[in-house]
Scaffold this active site. Structure first.
Site, PDB file in Angstrom:
ATOM      1  N   ARG A 178       0.854  -1.185   0.000  1.00 35.82           N
ATOM      2  CA  ARG A 178       0.000   0.000   0.000  1.00 35.82           C
ATOM      3  C   ARG A 178       0.889   1.233   0.000  1.00 35.82           C
ATOM      4  NH1 ARG A 178      -3.466  -2.828  -1.511  1.00 35.82           N
ATOM      5  NH2 ARG A 178      -5.445  -3.352  -0.525  1.00 35.82           N
ATOM      6  N   HIS A 220      -0.829  -0.221  -9.757  1.00 33.27           N
ATOM      7  CA  HIS A 220      -1.491  -1.247  -8.931  1.00 33.27           C
ATOM      8  C   HIS A 220      -1.750  -2.492  -9.797  1.00 33.27           C
ATOM      9  CE1 HIS A 220      -3.928  -1.614  -4.986  1.00 33.27           C
ATOM     10  NE2 HIS A 220      -3.732  -2.832  -5.463  1.00 33.27           N
TER      11      HIS A 220
HETATM   12  C1  OXD Z   1      -5.439  -5.494  -3.235  1.00 31.69           C
HETATM   13  C2  OXD Z   1      -5.811  -6.292  -4.412  1.00 31.69           C
HETATM   14  O1  OXD Z   1      -5.895  -5.782  -2.126  1.00 31.69           O
HETATM   15  O2  OXD Z   1      -5.458  -5.875  -5.523  1.00 31.69           O
HETATM   16  O3  OXD Z   1      -4.680  -4.543  -3.403  1.00 31.69           O
HETATM   17  O4  OXD Z   1      -6.431  -7.338  -4.259  1.00 31.69           O
END
Ligand code: OXD
Length: 445
Positions: A342, A390
């Site tokens: 994160r 991400h």
């Molecule tokens: C997260 C996912 O929790 O991508 O970041 O599952």
């Protein structure tokens, strides 16, 4: 619109971007068809083509598991909305709007994250972004531990545990491991330097001219976090020959390890339940904080002398901004920082300063305080910083849908058998039925 007149329901609420987290195996000959594509969960294993799923496909795949999903709008449109909200037993959510879960009646037993992370459910502290802006996590729901089973009678005996679950996808863990390995190799083999020379059509007179190859056995990698992602990543790096240590937030008893709280354990990898159940050759040194001592000092000791620091921790109040200037200063100069967890784990201005000052030679970041990363962020532009959106580890749609289906059936079964409450796990029979999907709320994952 769903018209659900009776029976338990599963609330479904996701942010617009939910599909981006999932990949589906599709028949590419049909992928240009009308939306949503026809994804047959039975066929997914035979296809090699993957595509990003859409939110509609995710919903369809979960419903194909027999889960009676219903959105907040659909609940409100039921003939008796109040009664319908009270029939919600489980909520399958990803960054749901604030206050939504509070609308469910006391029958809500399980909240399931449609991702690996649950910080958006358990609440994480506000953080200050690099531009000085205070970022409050999107949905700091701070789910209550227990809910009254009867609105009129909220005495303790009638409070039922509210459990939290998440998706656990071993493929996701191996994807994360591959992404981290790519980052380590990019740093170790100086790929950014070569790429720059290539852009200039010049080797001579550049920093790579007298370069040498650095072997994996000379590279120390510290993996922060030894959960599903951390174990898969540490195992892959160990197999590649790196000197790997892992930082676990607490000791865990495994079949082949004697664990002494706080003592560095040397752990073989035979217990690693990764894809294929393969035993890895390398050895990983696993450490965790001794309750008696300052955990921060112990983390600093762990980071001391590492070449590469990999962050795969859950985000909790205890881990927020754990990678700061001080921790980065413990690495060997020209080191490497990799964050796949994160954004709030890392003090981004400190990482930028470490890159500028040569303490870091490369940083690879997949996660940010604000996502998508705002255009004005300096993180887009630093020459030694590699960023991905991400995208380090997507979840496989069919695996996720099956797990939601399994957790739904567990919820219904536990309710039918009346085995929800009671034992020390706080969730009784349901907790047991949820197995690996169950989140330890205290630990935050
Ligand atoms: C997260 C996912 O929790 O991508 O970041 O599952």
């Amino acid at each position: 619109m769903a018209d659900r007149r009776e029976g338990p329901l599963a609330l479904y609420s996701t942010s617009e971007s939910v599909g981006r987290k999932f990949v589906a195996f599709v028949d590419h000959r049909r992928s240009a068809d009308a939306q949503p594509r026809q994804l047959d969960p039975q066929k997914t294993k035979t296809k090699t083509q993957t595509a990003m799923a859409t939110a509609a496909e995710l919903r369809a795949a979960i419903e194909a598991q027999g889960v009676p999903l219903i959105t907040p709008d659909e609940l409100d449109a039921q003939p008796n909305p109040q009664e319908a909200w009270r029939r919600v037993r489980m909520a399958a959510v990803w960054k749901q709007p604030k206050g939504l879960l509070e609308r469910c009646g006391p029958g809500l037993r399980l909240v399931m994250s449609l991702g690996a992370g649950v910080d958006f459910l358990l609440g994480s502290p506000a953080v200050v972004a690099p531009d000085g802006q205070v970022v409050v996590p999107e949905t700091p729901s701070l789910l209550p531990q227990r809910r009254a089973s009867n609105d009129d009678d909220a005495n303790d005996a009638n409070h039922q545990p509210l459990l939290v679950a998440r998706i656990v996808d071993p493929h996701m863990a191996s994807r994360m491991a591959a992404w981290v390995a790519w980052g380590v190799l990019t740093w170790q083999r100086r790929m950014l330097d070569y790429a720059e020379c290539q852009r200039k059509s010049e080797w001579a007179g550049t920093s790579v001219e007298r370069g040498h190859n650095r072997d994996a056995r000379d590279v120390r990698v510290g993996v922060l976090g030894y959960g599903v992602m951390g174990r898969a990543t540490a195992a892959l790096l160990a197999r590649m020959g790196y000197r790997v240590s892992a930082w676990a937030r607490r000791g865990r008893r495994r079949s082949n390890v004697e664990e002494e709280g706080g003592e560095p354990g040397i752990e073989g990898l035979e217990d690693w339940g990764g894809e294929g159940g393969e035993a890895a050759a390398g050895r990983i040194r696993v450490r965790w904080p001794d309750a008696g001592d300052d955990a921060r000092l112990q983390l600093q000791a762990f980071a001391q002398g590492q070449d590469v620091l990999v962050v795969l921790l859950p985000l909790t109040p205890a881990t927020v901004r754990c990678v700061d200037a001080d921790l980065l200063a413990r690495l060997r100069p020209n080191g490497c920082l990799i964050n796949g967890a994160r954004g709030a784990h890392v003090d981004a201005p400190a990482a930028l300063a470490a890159l500028d000052g040569g303490q870091l030679g490369l940083a690879l970041l997949d996660v940010f305080d604000v996502e998508p990363l705002p255009k004005e962020s300096p993180l887009w532009r630093h020459p030694r910083l590699v960023i991905t959106p991400h995208a380090a580890a997507f979840t496989e749609l069919s695996a996720a849908a099956k797990q939601v289906g399994r957790c739904w059936r567990a919820t219904v079964e536990a309710a039918a058998e009346g085995v929800e409450g009671g034992d020390e796990g706080g969730g009784g029979g349901l907790a047991r039925l949820l197995g690996a999907n169950l989140v330890d709320r205290e630990a935050g994952y």
